[in-house]
Design a protein around this motif. Structure first.
Motif, PDB file in Angstrom:
ATOM      1  N   GLY A 152      24.901  85.331  38.851  1.00 53.24           N
ATOM      2  CA  GLY A 152      26.143  85.582  37.734  1.00 53.24           C
ATOM      3  C   GLY A 152      25.250  85.238  36.361  1.00 53.24           C
ATOM      4  O   GLY A 152      25.851  85.701  34.823  1.00 53.24           O
ATOM      5  N   MET A 153      24.358  85.646  36.537  1.00 46.66           N
ATOM      6  CA  MET A 153      22.921  85.112  35.172  1.00 46.66           C
ATOM      7  C   MET A 153      23.037  86.602  35.089  1.00 46.66           C
ATOM      8  O   MET A 153      21.995  87.754  35.581  1.00 46.66           O
ATOM      9  CB  MET A 153      21.948  84.472  35.780  1.00 46.66           C
ATOM     10  CG  MET A 153      21.728  83.366  36.456  1.00 46.66           C
ATOM     11  SD  MET A 153      20.502  82.515  36.848  1.00 46.66           S
ATOM     12  CE  MET A 153      19.724  82.479  35.396  1.00 46.66           C
ATOM     13  N   LEU A 154      23.560  87.538  34.154  1.00 45.60           N
ATOM     14  CA  LEU A 154      23.999  88.814  34.587  1.00 45.60           C
ATOM     15  C   LEU A 154      22.569  89.200  33.170  1.00 45.60           C
ATOM     16  O   LEU A 154      21.641  90.162  33.520  1.00 45.60           O
ATOM     17  CB  LEU A 154      24.657  89.347  33.514  1.00 45.60           C
ATOM     18  CG  LEU A 154      26.385  89.145  34.072  1.00 45.60           C
ATOM     19  CD1 LEU A 154      27.410  89.657  33.451  1.00 45.60           C
ATOM     20  CD2 LEU A 154      26.084  89.226  35.646  1.00 45.60           C
ATOM     21  N   ARG A 155      22.082  88.580  32.155  1.00 43.09           N
ATOM     22  CA  ARG A 155      21.051  89.016  31.218  1.00 43.09           C
ATOM     23  C   ARG A 155      19.859  88.830  31.699  1.00 43.09           C
ATOM     24  O   ARG A 155      18.709  90.157  31.710  1.00 43.09           O
ATOM     25  CB  ARG A 155      21.478  87.967  29.646  1.00 43.09           C
ATOM     26  CG  ARG A 155      20.048  88.040  29.120  1.00 43.09           C
ATOM     27  CD  ARG A 155      20.055  89.202  28.650  1.00 43.09           C
ATOM     28  NE  ARG A 155      21.800  89.721  27.363  1.00 43.09           N
ATOM     29  CZ  ARG A 155      21.478  90.526  26.845  1.00 43.09           C
ATOM     30  NH1 ARG A 155      21.058  91.911  26.856  1.00 43.09           N
ATOM     31  NH2 ARG A 155      23.049  90.930  26.358  1.00 43.09           N
ATOM     32  N   GLU A 156      19.364  87.915  32.090  1.00 39.72           N
ATOM     33  CA  GLU A 156      18.476  87.776  33.908  1.00 39.72           C
ATOM     34  C   GLU A 156      18.253  88.993  34.220  1.00 39.72           C
ATOM     35  O   GLU A 156      17.130  89.141  34.274  1.00 39.72           O
ATOM     36  CB  GLU A 156      18.834  86.007  34.120  1.00 39.72           C
ATOM     37  CG  GLU A 156      18.411  85.589  33.452  1.00 39.72           C
ATOM     38  CD  GLU A 156      19.867  84.767  32.190  1.00 39.72           C
ATOM     39  OE1 GLU A 156      20.603  85.279  32.833  1.00 39.72           O
ATOM     40  OE2 GLU A 156      19.152  83.605  32.203  1.00 39.72           O
ATOM     41  N   ALA A 157      19.284  89.509  35.276  1.00 35.92           N
ATOM     42  CA  ALA A 157      18.565  90.365  35.960  1.00 35.92           C
ATOM     43  C   ALA A 157      19.169  91.949  35.102  1.00 35.92           C
ATOM     44  O   ALA A 157      17.962  92.321  35.591  1.00 35.92           O
ATOM     45  CB  ALA A 157      20.095  90.572  36.312  1.00 35.92           C
ATOM     46  N   MET A 158      19.567  91.645  34.326  1.00 35.70           N
ATOM     47  CA  MET A 158      18.592  93.262  33.461  1.00 35.70           C
ATOM     48  C   MET A 158      17.785  93.025  33.179  1.00 35.70           C
ATOM     49  O   MET A 158      16.912  94.371  33.315  1.00 35.70           O
ATOM     50  CB  MET A 158      20.309  93.087  32.319  1.00 35.70           C
ATOM     51  CG  MET A 158      19.637  94.588  31.371  1.00 35.70           C
ATOM     52  SD  MET A 158      18.761  93.895  30.190  1.00 35.70           S
ATOM     53  CE  MET A 158      19.298  93.391  28.695  1.00 35.70           C
ATOM     54  N   GLU A 159      16.917  91.709  32.200  1.00 39.91           N
ATOM     55  CA  GLU A 159      15.787  92.164  32.049  1.00 39.91           C
ATOM     56  C   GLU A 159      14.682  91.730  33.256  1.00 39.91           C
ATOM     57  O   GLU A 159      14.058  92.823  33.043  1.00 39.91           O
ATOM     58  CB  GLU A 159      15.102  91.171  31.209  1.00 39.91           C
ATOM     59  CG  GLU A 159      16.174  90.612  30.359  1.00 39.91           C
ATOM     60  CD  GLU A 159      16.165  89.173  29.336  1.00 39.91           C
ATOM     61  OE1 GLU A 159      15.745  88.383  30.207  1.00 39.91           O
ATOM     62  OE2 GLU A 159      17.015  89.155  28.477  1.00 39.91           O
ATOM     63  N   THR A 160      15.279  91.740  34.199  1.00 36.01           N
ATOM     64  CA  THR A 160      14.253  91.108  35.665  1.00 36.01           C
ATOM     65  C   THR A 160      14.071  93.187  36.059  1.00 36.01           C
ATOM     66  O   THR A 160      13.905  93.745  36.175  1.00 36.01           O
ATOM     67  CB  THR A 160      15.109  90.111  36.751  1.00 36.01           C
ATOM     68  OG1 THR A 160      14.639  88.982  35.667  1.00 36.01           O
ATOM     69  CG2 THR A 160      13.593  90.514  37.695  1.00 36.01           C
ATOM     70  N   PHE A 161      15.864  93.615  36.641  1.00 29.82           N
ATOM     71  CA  PHE A 161      15.225  95.226  36.747  1.00 29.82           C
ATOM     72  C   PHE A 161      14.571  95.689  35.427  1.00 29.82           C
ATOM     73  O   PHE A 161      13.927  96.974  36.268  1.00 29.82           O
ATOM     74  CB  PHE A 161      17.121  95.989  36.714  1.00 29.82           C
ATOM     75  CG  PHE A 161      17.832  95.015  37.759  1.00 29.82           C
ATOM     76  CD1 PHE A 161      17.161  95.954  38.663  1.00 29.82           C
ATOM     77  CD2 PHE A 161      18.460  94.800  37.808  1.00 29.82           C
ATOM     78  CE1 PHE A 161      17.739  94.943  40.327  1.00 29.82           C
ATOM     79  CE2 PHE A 161      20.322  94.332  38.858  1.00 29.82           C
ATOM     80  CZ  PHE A 161      19.039  94.511  40.620  1.00 29.82           C
ATOM     81  N   LEU A 162      15.195  96.059  34.557  1.00 27.56           N
ATOM     82  CA  LEU A 162      14.135  96.087  33.475  1.00 27.56           C
ATOM     83  C   LEU A 162      12.134  96.647  33.730  1.00 27.56           C
ATOM     84  O   LEU A 162      11.889  97.150  33.848  1.00 27.56           O
ATOM     85  CB  LEU A 162      14.593  95.943  32.185  1.00 27.56           C
ATOM     86  CG  LEU A 162      13.316  96.391  30.942  1.00 27.56           C
ATOM     87  CD1 LEU A 162      13.776  98.142  31.181  1.00 27.56           C
ATOM     88  CD2 LEU A 162      13.888  95.930  29.797  1.00 27.56           C
ATOM     89  N   LYS A 163      12.167  94.875  33.725  1.00 30.88           N
ATOM     90  CA  LYS A 163      10.595  95.085  34.135  1.00 30.88           C
ATOM     91  C   LYS A 163       9.952  95.743  35.658  1.00 30.88           C
ATOM     92  O   LYS A 163       9.052  95.913  35.676  1.00 30.88           O
ATOM     93  CB  LYS A 163      10.342  93.143  34.581  1.00 30.88           C
ATOM     94  CG  LYS A 163       9.162  93.257  34.662  1.00 30.88           C
ATOM     95  CD  LYS A 163       8.208  93.272  33.764  1.00 30.88           C
ATOM     96  CE  LYS A 163       6.579  92.689  33.562  1.00 30.88           C
ATOM     97  NZ  LYS A 163       5.861  93.253  33.006  1.00 30.88           N
ATOM     98  N   ALA A 164      11.608  95.755  36.509  1.00 29.88           N
ATOM     99  CA  ALA A 164      10.893  96.435  37.791  1.00 29.88           C
ATOM    100  C   ALA A 164      10.226  97.646  37.729  1.00 29.88           C
ATOM    101  O   ALA A 164       9.385  98.380  38.129  1.00 29.88           O
ATOM    102  CB  ALA A 164      12.247  95.416  39.096  1.00 29.88           C
ATOM    103  N   VAL A 165      11.162  98.567  37.085  1.00 30.99           N
ATOM    104  CA  VAL A 165      11.009  99.588  36.378  1.00 30.99           C
ATOM    105  C   VAL A 165       9.674 100.670  35.954  1.00 30.99           C
ATOM    106  O   VAL A 165       9.114 101.370  35.465  1.00 30.99           O
ATOM    107  CB  VAL A 165      12.106 101.030  36.208  1.00 30.99           C
ATOM    108  CG1 VAL A 165      13.590 100.479  36.894  1.00 30.99           C
ATOM    109  CG2 VAL A 165      12.686 100.177  34.637  1.00 30.99           C
ATOM    110  N   GLU A 166       9.568  98.711  35.176  1.00 35.86           N
ATOM    111  CA  GLU A 166       8.067  98.957  34.429  1.00 35.86           C
ATOM    112  C   GLU A 166       6.895  99.231  35.062  1.00 35.86           C
ATOM    113  O   GLU A 166       5.780  99.416  34.833  1.00 35.86           O
ATOM    114  CB  GLU A 166       8.467  98.125  32.879  1.00 35.86           C
ATOM    115  CG  GLU A 166       8.991  97.990  31.888  1.00 35.86           C
ATOM    116  CD  GLU A 166       8.837  96.745  31.287  1.00 35.86           C
ATOM    117  OE1 GLU A 166       8.729  95.823  31.573  1.00 35.86           O
ATOM    118  OE2 GLU A 166       9.930  96.865  30.093  1.00 35.86           O
ATOM    119  N   VAL A 167       7.718  98.138  36.473  1.00 39.88           N
ATOM    120  CA  VAL A 167       6.075  98.097  37.274  1.00 39.88           C
ATOM    121  C   VAL A 167       6.296  99.493  38.064  1.00 39.88           C
ATOM    122  O   VAL A 167       4.994  99.577  38.485  1.00 39.88           O
ATOM    123  CB  VAL A 167       6.382  97.210  38.019  1.00 39.88           C
ATOM    124  CG1 VAL A 167       5.625  97.412  39.211  1.00 39.88           C
ATOM    125  CG2 VAL A 167       6.319  95.335  36.984  1.00 39.88           C
TER     126      VAL A 167
END
Length: 227
Positions: A152-167
């Motif tokens: 349920g940590m939605l903001r953290e999930a969004m930021e980490t998915f964003l990092k994934a597509v940067e990688v």
């Protein structure tokens, strides 16, 4: 209290951070001898050997890892990286395709299964450790983002998915996760843009499952905009 194998694994991680790669390899090899089912140790050992350009040794370790768990998408991803480094492009592409297939299989199985209570903190901590060990591991970011999402940590999930597509700008499952996170956070316009970009990549790569899911989400968003 960790077992002997787990203690060796943790010591090896610290050795690697301290630039003592040879010591880390010795401890990780010992860890998998003591506990052949300790997949984290196989993962770490294959990464250390890869970073030392010991690709054949890394491939051998990954072979043992796959023998322990033939459904490990992470093992196939690491295998693909090793083959690519050796210039074995066909083998690398085959391993990457297998990694995607196993990821989809796990995703479908997870949706069908009735799971016991999940220790979200433990999962998040474990995937953070994977990323700390190998900051270029897109599946580590994807798994961490999914763990945040489940917690349920939605903001953290969004930021980490964003990092994934940067990688990895072609990791289509991360585009799907990012779009869904943005939707949940109320930013439908950005979500639609992410889906459109992810759909183009999925079409090019032939990633059917993420493609269909993103197309479905995009249709829903467009219909909601019209109504």
């Amino acid at each position: 209290m960790p077992s002997q194998a787990e203690a060796l694994y943790l010591e090896a991680l610290q050795d690697y951070r301290d630039n003592k790669s040879s010591d880390a390899v010795v401890k990780l090899r010992r860890a998998v001898e003591i506990a052949p089912g300790l997949e984290d140790a196989y993962e770490a050992l294959s990464v250390v050997l890869y970073n030392q350009n010991q690709y054949d040794d890394a491939i051998a370790v990954i072979g043992k890892w796959i023998a322990v768990n033939k459904d490990s998408a992470m093992a196939q991803t690491n295998l693909s990286r090793c083959y690519a480094a050796k210039g074995m492009i066909a083998e690398a592409e085959h391993a990457q395709t297998e990694a995607r297939r196993l990821s989809w299989k796990a995703d479908l199985k997870g949706k069908r299964a009735t799971l016991p209570k999940i220790d979200h903190d433990e999962r998040i901590s474990r995937f953070k450790q994977v990323i700390e060990f190998d900051p270029a591991d897109v599946l580590g970011y994807y798994s961490l983002a999914t763990a945040y999402q489940d917690a349920g940590m939605l903001r953290e999930a969004m930021e980490t998915f964003l990092k994934a597509v940067e990688v990895d700008s072609e990791h289509t499952s991360s585009y799907l996760g990012l779009g869904m996170s943005l939707e949940t956070l109320g930013d439908s316009q950005k979500a639609a843009g992410i889906y459109e970009k992810g759909i183009k990549i999925a079409e090019k790569k032939g990633d059917i499952l993420p493609l269909k899911k993103m197309e479905a989400r995009l249709r829903i968003l467009k219909n909601n905009t019209k109504s």
